[in-house]
Motif scaffolding. Structure first.
Motif, PDB file in Angstrom:
ATOM      1  N   ARG A  39       1.111  -1.050  -0.360  1.00 16.05           N
ATOM      2  CA  ARG A  39       0.027  -0.208   0.257  1.00 16.05           C
ATOM      3  C   ARG A  39       0.704   1.414   0.110  1.00 16.05           C
ATOM      4  O   ARG A  39       0.007   1.879  -0.913  1.00 16.05           O
ATOM      5  CB  ARG A  39      -1.333   0.020   0.554  1.00 16.05           C
ATOM      6  CG  ARG A  39      -2.141   1.374   1.309  1.00 16.05           C
ATOM      7  CD  ARG A  39      -2.454   0.953   1.994  1.00 16.05           C
ATOM      8  NE  ARG A  39      -3.988   2.332   1.977  1.00 16.05           N
ATOM      9  CZ  ARG A  39      -4.886   2.677   1.656  1.00 16.05           C
ATOM     10  NH1 ARG A  39      -5.359   1.337   0.580  1.00 16.05           N
ATOM     11  NH2 ARG A  39      -6.410   3.567   1.784  1.00 16.05           N
ATOM     12  N   LEU A  40       1.909   1.085   1.035  1.00 19.22           N
ATOM     13  CA  LEU A  40       2.550   2.525   0.847  1.00 19.22           C
ATOM     14  C   LEU A  40       3.591   3.012  -0.475  1.00 19.22           C
ATOM     15  O   LEU A  40       3.683   3.701  -1.046  1.00 19.22           O
ATOM     16  CB  LEU A  40       3.780   2.703   1.828  1.00 19.22           C
ATOM     17  CG  LEU A  40       4.588   3.501   2.391  1.00 19.22           C
ATOM     18  CD1 LEU A  40       3.771   4.796   2.609  1.00 19.22           C
ATOM     19  CD2 LEU A  40       5.591   2.915   3.363  1.00 19.22           C
ATOM     20  N   VAL A  44       3.021   5.983  -3.202  1.00 17.77           N
ATOM     21  CA  VAL A  44       3.924   7.081  -3.112  1.00 17.77           C
ATOM     22  C   VAL A  44       4.288   6.962  -4.579  1.00 17.77           C
ATOM     23  O   VAL A  44       4.197   8.491  -5.284  1.00 17.77           O
ATOM     24  CB  VAL A  44       5.294   5.894  -2.926  1.00 17.77           C
ATOM     25  CG1 VAL A  44       6.996   7.351  -3.624  1.00 17.77           C
ATOM     26  CG2 VAL A  44       5.459   6.643  -0.895  1.00 17.77           C
ATOM     27  N   LEU A  45       4.071   5.604  -5.386  1.00 18.47           N
ATOM     28  CA  LEU A  45       4.094   6.017  -6.967  1.00 18.47           C
ATOM     29  C   LEU A  45       2.889   6.747  -7.421  1.00 18.47           C
ATOM     30  O   LEU A  45       3.274   7.698  -8.620  1.00 18.47           O
ATOM     31  CB  LEU A  45       4.232   4.306  -7.686  1.00 18.47           C
ATOM     32  CG  LEU A  45       4.967   3.660  -7.567  1.00 18.47           C
ATOM     33  CD1 LEU A  45       4.571   2.166  -7.745  1.00 18.47           C
ATOM     34  CD2 LEU A  45       6.527   4.624  -7.911  1.00 18.47           C
ATOM     35  N   GLY A  50       0.212  11.704  -9.692  1.00 19.48           N
ATOM     36  CA  GLY A  50      -0.555  12.312 -10.187  1.00 19.48           C
ATOM     37  C   GLY A  50      -0.028  13.888  -9.693  1.00 19.48           C
ATOM     38  O   GLY A  50      -0.987  14.754 -10.227  1.00 19.48           O
ATOM     39  N   ILE A  51       0.976  14.495  -9.399  1.00 18.63           N
ATOM     40  CA  ILE A  51       1.910  15.320  -9.570  1.00 18.63           C
ATOM     41  C   ILE A  51       2.224  15.627 -11.078  1.00 18.63           C
ATOM     42  O   ILE A  51       2.000  16.750 -11.488  1.00 18.63           O
ATOM     43  CB  ILE A  51       3.353  15.018  -8.250  1.00 18.63           C
ATOM     44  CG1 ILE A  51       2.920  15.266  -7.270  1.00 18.63           C
ATOM     45  CG2 ILE A  51       4.085  16.902  -8.906  1.00 18.63           C
ATOM     46  CD1 ILE A  51       4.670  15.173  -6.400  1.00 18.63           C
ATOM     47  N   THR A  84      -0.295  -3.100  -4.696  1.00 15.68           N
ATOM     48  CA  THR A  84      -0.192  -2.126  -5.564  1.00 15.68           C
ATOM     49  C   THR A  84      -0.881  -1.212  -6.774  1.00 15.68           C
ATOM     50  O   THR A  84      -0.401  -0.134  -5.769  1.00 15.68           O
ATOM     51  CB  THR A  84       1.599  -2.904  -5.558  1.00 15.68           C
ATOM     52  OG1 THR A  84       2.427  -3.153  -4.137  1.00 15.68           O
ATOM     53  CG2 THR A  84       2.348  -1.216  -6.029  1.00 15.68           C
ATOM     54  N   LEU A  85      -0.644  -1.653  -7.598  1.00 13.66           N
ATOM     55  CA  LEU A  85      -1.513  -1.202  -8.482  1.00 13.66           C
ATOM     56  C   LEU A  85      -3.014  -0.635  -7.969  1.00 13.66           C
ATOM     57  O   LEU A  85      -3.063   0.597  -8.586  1.00 13.66           O
ATOM     58  CB  LEU A  85      -1.843  -2.091  -9.553  1.00 13.66           C
ATOM     59  CG  LEU A  85      -1.175  -3.102 -10.330  1.00 13.66           C
ATOM     60  CD1 LEU A  85      -1.060  -3.941 -11.634  1.00 13.66           C
ATOM     61  CD2 LEU A  85      -0.054  -1.778 -11.401  1.00 13.66           C
ATOM     62  N   MET A  86      -3.657  -0.953  -7.371  1.00 19.52           N
ATOM     63  CA  MET A  86      -5.177  -0.462  -6.681  1.00 19.52           C
ATOM     64  C   MET A  86      -4.630   0.634  -5.859  1.00 19.52           C
ATOM     65  O   MET A  86      -5.253   1.631  -6.097  1.00 19.52           O
ATOM     66  CB  MET A  86      -5.939  -1.353  -5.964  1.00 19.52           C
ATOM     67  CG  MET A  86      -6.921  -1.386  -5.590  1.00 19.52           C
ATOM     68  SD  MET A  86      -7.999  -2.180  -3.626  1.00 19.52           S
ATOM     69  CE  MET A  86      -6.907  -1.438  -2.674  1.00 19.52           C
ATOM     70  N   SER A  87      -3.804   0.693  -4.885  1.00 21.78           N
ATOM     71  CA  SER A  87      -3.366   1.602  -4.054  1.00 21.78           C
ATOM     72  C   SER A  87      -2.750   2.464  -5.303  1.00 21.78           C
ATOM     73  O   SER A  87      -3.458   3.726  -4.922  1.00 21.78           O
ATOM     74  CB  SER A  87      -2.207   1.200  -3.429  1.00 21.78           C
ATOM     75  OG  SER A  87      -2.670   0.441  -2.553  1.00 21.78           O
ATOM     76  N   PHE A  88      -2.321   2.010  -6.832  1.00 21.33           N
ATOM     77  CA  PHE A  88      -1.601   3.297  -7.148  1.00 21.33           C
ATOM     78  C   PHE A  88      -2.685   3.721  -7.853  1.00 21.33           C
ATOM     79  O   PHE A  88      -2.337   5.786  -7.672  1.00 21.33           O
ATOM     80  CB  PHE A  88      -0.682   2.748  -8.290  1.00 21.33           C
ATOM     81  CG  PHE A  88      -0.423   3.734  -8.999  1.00 21.33           C
ATOM     82  CD1 PHE A  88       1.014   4.400  -9.792  1.00 21.33           C
ATOM     83  CD2 PHE A  88      -0.880   3.549 -10.770  1.00 21.33           C
ATOM     84  CE1 PHE A  88       1.108   5.135 -10.659  1.00 21.33           C
ATOM     85  CE2 PHE A  88      -1.032   4.217 -11.539  1.00 21.33           C
ATOM     86  CZ  PHE A  88       0.428   5.491 -11.832  1.00 21.33           C
TER      87      PHE A  88
END
Length: 321
Positions: A39-40, A44-45, A50-51, A84-88
């Motif tokens: 998740r972390l 971060v990714l 987003g930026i 990981t992809l879901m959190s991204f």
């Protein structure tokens, strides 16, 4: 919650949500650690994405809105595939959504990373000290379950192929597949690339691979046994029961050793499975084509079960014919 309040009085719930989510559908400290890490990393990714996207499409409302919809779809699509992809995708969608609402700021996205890290850390600490469930204990319990399901399918299939009464092999095979899937999920902390215990990682992968091989041959035996009552070219051979005894014994011995490493058990080794079916009296007809195919599965299953004994530390008993 207190830590989240210290970081932000408005978005403290991000830390609480992360701490709660890393506990969902996990049953050991290792699983929680891996889930928090994923998740972390995804967050971060997602912040980086987003930026970048806010700078590229922030002034194009419809393009940003379309990307938000794409990310929402991708979030649900990848949820069962990669945490990981879901959190991204969740974090990247939030960055674009803040842009559309004209509330975007770099500090908010960085705060999300901090709150996520805090929530993941709290989840790991709680798992390690408050509700500790060791990964090896969890995997051992599931390994015993897999071996029991494997023994059930093998014994029932061999018994039916030997002329015994029909059994519900389909449901038993499904139970075996489910038990193996649970074990595969529980060993993810041991097989994760970041784990420092490389020898243990290799052992876990080897054991799971052997169990998948065992499950394949057990399912093949069950599929052949299911055809026995209706297929005219398949006939039962009572001698198969003799060949299945050693496999059943070895599976039981490994299961007993995993449940109690001090158990006085050992696997049987000796002649090949085919040799166990050689006729005792001269002139007795040799087994037919179907039995020969079944024997190939039994032989591979016997070899795979014997292979399981080595990494699990199960000794070999006296050789028997």
């Amino acid at each position: 919650m207190v830590g989240g309040e210290l970081l932000s009085s408005q978005r403290w719930y991000w830390a609480v949500l992360t701490c709660w989510i890393v506990f969902l559908n996990t049953a050991s400290t290792g699983e929680i650690l891996v889930k928090g890490y994923r998740r972390l990393v995804g967050t971060v990714l997602g912040v980086v994405a987003g930026i970048v996207l806010a700078g590229l499409v922030g002034q194009h409302t419809w393009t940003a809105f379309a990307l938000v919809l794409v990310f929402v779809f991708a979030m649900f699509y990848t949820a069962p595939l990669s945490y990981t992809l879901m959190s991204f995708f969740v974090t990247a969608a939030l960055g674009l959504l803040y842009t559309l609402l004209h509330t975007y700021s770099l500090s908010v996205l960085l705060l999300r990373v901090e709150e996520t890290a805090l929530g993941a850390a709290c989840g790991v600490v709680a798992a390690a000290f408050v509700l500790p469930v060791r990964t090896d204990r969890r995997t051992n319990d599931l390994l015993v379950t897999v071996l029991e399901r494997l023994a059930d399918v093998t014994e029932q299939a061999v018994d039916q192929l030997s002329g015994g009464p029909p059994a519900d092999l389909l449901d038993q095979a499904r139970d075996l597949d489910q038990a193996l899937a649970d074990l595969r999920a529980a060993t993810q902390p041991l097989t994760h690339p970041i784990t420092p215990l490389r020898a243990r990682r290799d052992t876990a992968r080897y054991v799971v691979a052997l169990l998948e091989t065992c499950a394949y041959h057990a399912r093949s035996l069950a599929a052949t046994a299911e055809l026995l009552p209706t297929h005219p070219s398949i006939a039962a051979d009572p001698r198969l029961r003799r060949a299945g005894r050693r496999i059943a014994h070895n599976i039981g011995a490994i299961s007993a050793h995993v449940a109690d490493e001090h158990a006085d058990v050992g696997i049987e080794t000796g002649s090949s499975i085919a040799a166990l079916l050689e006729p005792d009296l001269p002139g007795t007809p040799r087994y037919g084509r179907i039995t020969d195919r079944v024997l190939r599965h039994l032989q591979r299953l016997d070899e795979s079960v014997a292979g399981l004994a080595r990494p699990l530390g199960v000794p070999a008993a006296a050789r028997r014919r």
